[in-house]
Structure formats: structure tokens, C-alpha cells
Design a protein around this motif. Structure first.
Motif, mmCIF file in Angstrom:
data_model
loop_
_atom_site.group_PDB
_atom_site.id
_atom_site.type_symbol
_atom_site.label_atom_id
_atom_site.label_comp_id
_atom_site.label_asym_id
_atom_site.label_seq_id
_atom_site.Cartn_x
_atom_site.Cartn_y
_atom_site.Cartn_z
ATOM 1 N N SER A 146 -3.254 4.873 -20.321
ATOM 2 C CA SER A 146 -2.785 6.134 -19.747
ATOM 3 C C SER A 146 -1.787 5.972 -18.599
ATOM 4 O O SER A 146 -1.261 6.976 -18.096
ATOM 5 C CB SER A 146 -3.973 6.965 -19.251
ATOM 6 N N TYR A 147 -1.550 4.750 -18.164
ATOM 7 C CA TYR A 147 -0.686 4.534 -16.995
ATOM 8 C C TYR A 147 0.279 3.380 -17.254
ATOM 9 O O TYR A 147 -0.124 2.306 -17.716
ATOM 10 C CB TYR A 147 -1.515 4.203 -15.750
ATOM 11 N N ARG A 148 1.535 3.598 -16.908
ATOM 12 C CA ARG A 148 2.523 2.521 -17.008
ATOM 13 C C ARG A 148 2.186 1.430 -16.001
ATOM 14 O O ARG A 148 1.701 1.712 -14.901
ATOM 15 C CB ARG A 148 3.917 3.098 -16.747
ATOM 16 N N ILE A 149 2.459 0.179 -16.390
ATOM 17 C CA ILE A 149 2.291 -0.978 -15.513
ATOM 18 C C ILE A 149 3.670 -1.547 -15.195
ATOM 19 O O ILE A 149 4.484 -1.762 -16.101
ATOM 20 C CB ILE A 149 1.425 -2.064 -16.166
ATOM 21 N N VAL B 24 -10.326 1.457 -9.408
ATOM 22 C CA VAL B 24 -9.239 0.770 -10.092
ATOM 23 C C VAL B 24 -9.088 -0.644 -9.557
ATOM 24 O O VAL B 24 -9.046 -0.859 -8.342
ATOM 25 C CB VAL B 24 -7.921 1.542 -9.892
ATOM 26 N N HIS B 25 -8.990 -1.605 -10.471
ATOM 27 C CA HIS B 25 -8.747 -2.990 -10.098
ATOM 28 C C HIS B 25 -7.695 -3.579 -11.023
ATOM 29 O O HIS B 25 -7.733 -3.359 -12.239
ATOM 30 C CB HIS B 25 -10.012 -3.833 -10.192
ATOM 31 N N LEU B 26 -6.764 -4.315 -10.430
ATOM 32 C CA LEU B 26 -5.800 -5.101 -11.181
ATOM 33 C C LEU B 26 -5.957 -6.540 -10.704
ATOM 34 O O LEU B 26 -5.697 -6.826 -9.540
ATOM 35 C CB LEU B 26 -4.371 -4.600 -10.950
ATOM 36 N N VAL B 27 -6.407 -7.421 -11.588
ATOM 37 C CA VAL B 27 -6.664 -8.807 -11.220
ATOM 38 C C VAL B 27 -5.696 -9.713 -11.969
ATOM 39 O O VAL B 27 -5.651 -9.710 -13.206
ATOM 40 C CB VAL B 27 -8.117 -9.201 -11.533
ATOM 41 N N LYS C 137 0.841 -1.196 0.000
ATOM 42 C CA LYS C 137 0.000 0.000 0.000
ATOM 43 C C LYS C 137 0.874 1.243 0.000
ATOM 44 O O LYS C 137 1.776 1.371 0.839
ATOM 45 C CB LYS C 137 -0.887 0.000 1.241
ATOM 46 N N LEU C 138 0.614 2.155 -0.939
ATOM 47 C CA LEU C 138 1.368 3.408 -1.015
ATOM 48 C C LEU C 138 0.972 4.322 0.140
ATOM 49 O O LEU C 138 -0.212 4.601 0.345
ATOM 50 C CB LEU C 138 1.079 4.100 -2.353
ATOM 51 N N SER D 129 -1.888 1.401 -7.221
ATOM 52 C CA SER D 129 -2.791 0.251 -7.206
ATOM 53 C C SER D 129 -1.994 -0.991 -7.589
ATOM 54 O O SER D 129 -1.171 -0.931 -8.508
ATOM 55 C CB SER D 129 -3.951 0.446 -8.185
ATOM 56 N N TRP D 130 -2.294 -2.085 -6.892
ATOM 57 C CA TRP D 130 -1.534 -3.310 -7.084
ATOM 58 C C TRP D 130 -2.462 -4.488 -7.351
ATOM 59 O O TRP D 130 -3.595 -4.521 -6.832
ATOM 60 C CB TRP D 130 -0.713 -3.625 -5.836
#
Lengths: 109, 125
Positions: free
Chosen positions: B31-34, B2-5, A45-46, B114-115
Motif C-alpha cells: 500500500s505504500y511506495r518505498i 512500522v519498521h523498516l529493517v 525524521k519527518l 518511516s525510515w
């Protein structure tokens, strides 16, 4: 590559304690420094970005300071949910080699 | 929201390859680097590499250069991380993370806001 060194690697504290974790960069990184909280089995968590900016939704007991090579994460009054491992991350070399520190595990005394 | 699954756990033999997926939702994928970050048992967080979905530009850690390939499918909003020539030292929990970067005073700041939930990769014979 920029190396990040955290200290201590672990500490024991009591609820209500003021806790300070330090992070040192092997070269100047301005304020390109983030702090994350990580609990086992969950995603990191940031907490703090750009050395001292509090991420939205993070309690105000967390604060960050520092610039160039020396940085500090402070928890003003440790809460039960704060027992976790904390990592610093330099982003000076973004998008390349965004290295993390070795981590500081905060345990219950 | 935001969700990353991420895809499910994998068990691989030494020398094999593994491909982990990360499906994004709740924001504009291009729009966002991963980034990809791993944590081996008892170890800290380790940055592996990243991709800029809009053009597929990738950056890799020198440690994994030549063994890791990060790709994306913009039609499905999915990023992939493939790691080859696996050994027991690659046993780890692999995370994807979104980089909510921004420009301030002419300098770019990255922050992983977000992770994904993590994918356990076990390498064992």
C-alpha cells in the motif's frame, strides 16, 4: 529537474533562540515541500509536510510556512535535542526526482 | 508499529555491484511506495529511486539511471536496491523510506514518514 537551495548552510545558536531556515525552489512547487531533521547515525525524521503541516508527534515549537518557491522552517525556542542537520525536500515531481536541499547544520554556540 | 529493517554493511571493490534489502513490517507492504535515499560522507541526502510494491512500478533518479535497480518480493515484504559499477564515490549510507503519501485537492503529496536504519556501503580496493 527542480533544484532546492537552503540557507544558511550552517548556523550557531543558543538554547532558547528562535531559529529560521529557508529553502528556495528553482520553480514553483506549490506547497509540495517537506522538512526533515537528521542526526548522525540515525534515520532522518519527518517534521513538516505539505509546507506547513506538523507531523504527528513532532513538538509544536517546529513550524513551516511558504508556498510556490520560498519556504521557511522555524524553531520557536531551540532545545538541546534540536541540534541537528535540517533538510527540505520537494515532492512536486513525485514520484520522480524528489530532490533534497543541501542541508542546514544547527550547532551549539 | 512500522519498521523498516535493512541488511548489514557491505564492502565492495570498484566495479562490483551491491544489493541492499529493506524488510517492512507493521503495515500493508503493497500500500505504500518505498524510496531509496543515500548520504555520502560529508554530503547531504540524495534521492535515488522508488518502487510501488503493488505492481513493481519503479522510478529512478536520472543520476543513477542505468546503474540502479529497485525490486521487491511481496511474499516476504522486502524491497531491494541494487547498484552496479560501483566506484569510491558510491561509498555512502543507504536508507530505505516509506512514502506515506496522500491525495489532497486532486494533488498527490509524498512524505517519508518511516525510515530504515541505513546500510553502510564502502567501495574500496
Amino acid at each position: 529537474d527542480i533544484q532546492m537551495t537552503q540557507s544558511p548552510s550552517s548556523l550557531s545558536a543558543t538554547v532558547g533562540d528562535r531559529v529560521t531556515i529557508t529553502c528556495r525552489a528553482s520553480q514553483s512547487i506549490s506547497t509540495s515541500l517537506n522538512w526533515y531533521q537528521h542526526k548522525p547515525g540515525t534515520a532522518p525524521k519527518l517534521l513538516i509536510y505539505a509546507a506547513s503541516s506538523l507531523q504527528s508527534g513532532v513538538p509544536s515549537r517546529f513550524s513551516g510556512s511558504g508556498s510556490e518557491t520560498d519556504f521557511t522552517l522555524t524553531i520557536s525556542s531551540l532545545q538541546p535535542e534540536d541540534f541537528a542537520t535540517y533538510y527540505c525536500q520537494q515532492t512536486y515531481s513525485t514520484p520522480r526526482e524528489l530532490t533534497f536541499g543541501g542541508g542546514t547544520k544547527v550547532e551549539i554556540k | 508499529q512500522v519498521h523498516l529493517v535493512q541488511s548489514g554493511a557491505e564492502v565492495k571493490e570498484p566495479g562490483a555491484s551491491v544489493k541492499v534489502s529493506c524488510k517492512a513490517s507493521g503495515y500493508i507492504f503493497t500500500s505504500y511506495r518505498i524510496h531509496w535515499v543515500r548520504q555520502a560522507p560529508g554530503q547531504g541526502l540524495e534521492w535515488m529511486g522508488s518502487i510501488w510494491p503493488v505492481d513493481g512500478n519503479t522510478q529512478y533518479s536520472q543520476k543513477f539511471q542505468g546503474r540502479v535497480t529497485i525490486t521487491r518480493d511481496t511474499s516476504a515484504n522486502i524491497a531491494y536496491m541494487e547498484l552496479s559499477s560501483l566506484s569510491s564515490e558510491d561509498t555512502a549510507l543507504y536508507h530505505c523510506a516509506r512514502d506515506w503519501g496522500y491525495n489532497s485537492g486532486g494533488k498527490w503529496y509524498s512524505r517519508f514518514d518511516s525510515w530504515g536504519q541505513g546500510t553502510l556501503v564502502t567501495v574500496s580496493s
